[in-house]
Design an enzyme around this catalytic site. Structure first.
Site, PDB file in Angstrom:
ATOM      1  N   ASN A  85       5.476   3.383   5.616  1.00 14.35           N
ATOM      2  CA  ASN A  85       5.799   3.260   7.051  1.00 14.35           C
ATOM      3  C   ASN A  85       7.153   2.593   7.300  1.00 14.35           C
ATOM      4  OD1 ASN A  85       2.352   2.713   8.150  1.00 14.35           O
ATOM      5  ND2 ASN A  85       3.569   4.591   8.167  1.00 14.35           N
ATOM      6  N   ASP A 139      -5.146   6.247  12.418  1.00 10.95           N
ATOM      7  CA  ASP A 139      -4.094   7.236  12.619  1.00 10.95           C
ATOM      8  C   ASP A 139      -4.216   7.898  13.991  1.00 10.95           C
ATOM      9  OD1 ASP A 139      -1.837   8.601  11.873  1.00 10.95           O
ATOM     10  OD2 ASP A 139      -2.915  10.156  10.762  1.00 10.95           O
TER      11      ASP A 139
HETATM   12  C1  IPE Z   1      -0.848   5.222  13.106  1.00  7.25           C
HETATM   13  O1  IPE Z   1      -0.467   6.129  14.083  1.00  7.25           O
HETATM   14  C2  IPE Z   1      -0.152   3.893  13.250  1.00  7.25           C
HETATM   15  C3  IPE Z   1       0.636   3.437  12.088  1.00  7.25           C
HETATM   16  C4  IPE Z   1       0.836   4.110  11.001  1.00  7.25           C
HETATM   17  C5  IPE Z   1       1.259   2.127  12.197  1.00  7.25           C
HETATM   18  P1  IPE Z   1       0.759   7.124  13.856  1.00  7.25           P
HETATM   19  O2  IPE Z   1       1.993   6.449  14.365  1.00  7.25           O
HETATM   20  O3  IPE Z   1       0.827   7.581  12.453  1.00  7.25           O
HETATM   21  O4  IPE Z   1       0.353   8.305  14.840  1.00  7.25           O
HETATM   22  P2  IPE Z   1       0.616   9.871  14.642  1.00  7.25           P
HETATM   23  O5  IPE Z   1       0.060  10.257  13.299  1.00  7.25           O
HETATM   24  O6  IPE Z   1       2.098  10.083  14.751  1.00  7.25           O
HETATM   25  O7  IPE Z   1      -0.143  10.476  15.780  1.00  7.25           O
HETATM   26 MG    MG Z   2       0.106   9.276  11.461  1.00  6.34          MG
END
Ligand code: IPE
Ligand code: MG
Length: 226
Positions: A50, A2
């Site tokens: 996601n 994350d």
């Molecule tokens: C994690 O980073 C990547 C995935 C979930 C694919 P994020 O995209 O969740 O990053 P933040 O939490 O917005 O910083």
């Molecule tokens: Mg995240």
């Protein structure tokens, strides 16, 4: 893994650039884990939830994933790494599925570390799928209710045959499970680090492992006398 978005934002870059750096970090950590001697490394790469992100970000992530799966073939095979996936593969775009299947097939007989990619994965969805498959076997007279034990139930999960994780490392500082390996993490030790995923390197990984080594794991029991 994350913190890609926050990493990018702090630098005035797009979220996609954060994901691009995140892929490079993953590559380095796979290598580090292999060097350290970790037998199984599961990467929470893309959750079922996601898919609700803006379409443009999802598309970019899928593109990066496809590219990564093609790019790592050589180093994965050279390093004797076996690749597996957990989650709903059929949700992924066809080219990603193809690259993934090829990588899994080509590394099937490798004897080194197992890299397990969680893709379109959700812990609750996994448990529901297990229950549904169990009922199917009941209907076909293959099992009876009395036979159902935690071990048997485990064998209906995506992680069938894999040990429960000893350690969960969450980067980016949030104290959440986020629907990851809900069943399997009953006794998993959790380490949360403030480091954002694109910055996470072998030295941070080792710090998490040292933290883990200080834990006393009792699995519901009591501390053993010395
Ligand atoms: C994690 O980073 C990547 C995935 C979930 C694919 P994020 O995209 O969740 O990053 P933040 O939490 O917005 O910083
Ligand atoms: Mg995240």
């Amino acid at each position: 893994m994350d913190g890609n978005g926050r990493w990018a934002k702090r630098r005035g870059l797009t979220r996609v650039e954060g994901h691009r750096q995140g892929v490079q970090a993953a590559r380095k950590i796979v290598n580090a884990a292999r060097e350290i001697g970790i037998p199984v490394l599961t990467l929470y790469t893309f959750s079922k939830e996601n898919w609700n992100r803006p379409q443009q970000e999802v598309q970019a992530l899928m593109g990066l994933l496809e590219h990564y799966l093609e790019e790592v073939h050589k180093e994965i095979e050279e390093h004797d790494i076996r690749v597996q996936a957990i989650g709903e593969m059929e949700d992924l775009p066809a080219p990603v599925q193809q690259s993934l299947r090829r990588l899994i097939d080509r590394t099937r007989s490798k004897k080194g570390m197992l890299v397990n990619l969680a893709l379109s994965y959700g812990g609750r969805a996994e448990i529901v799928r297990a229950a549904s498959r169990l009922l199917e076997d009941f209907k076909q007279n293959r099992i009876s209710p009395k036979e159902i034990t935690p071990d048997l139930f485990s064998s209906y999960l995506y992680t069938q045959g894999l040990p429960d994780p000893d350690l969960l490392i969450r980067t980016g500082g949030d104290f959440r499970i986020s629907n990851f390996l809900l069943w399997q993490m009953a006794y998993t030790e959790i380490v949360v680090t403030q480091v954002l995923w694109p910055d996470f390197r072998k030295r941070h990984f080792i710090r998490c492992l040292l933290d883990y080594q200080k834990r006393e794991r009792r699995f519901g029991g009591v501390q053993e006398e010395a």
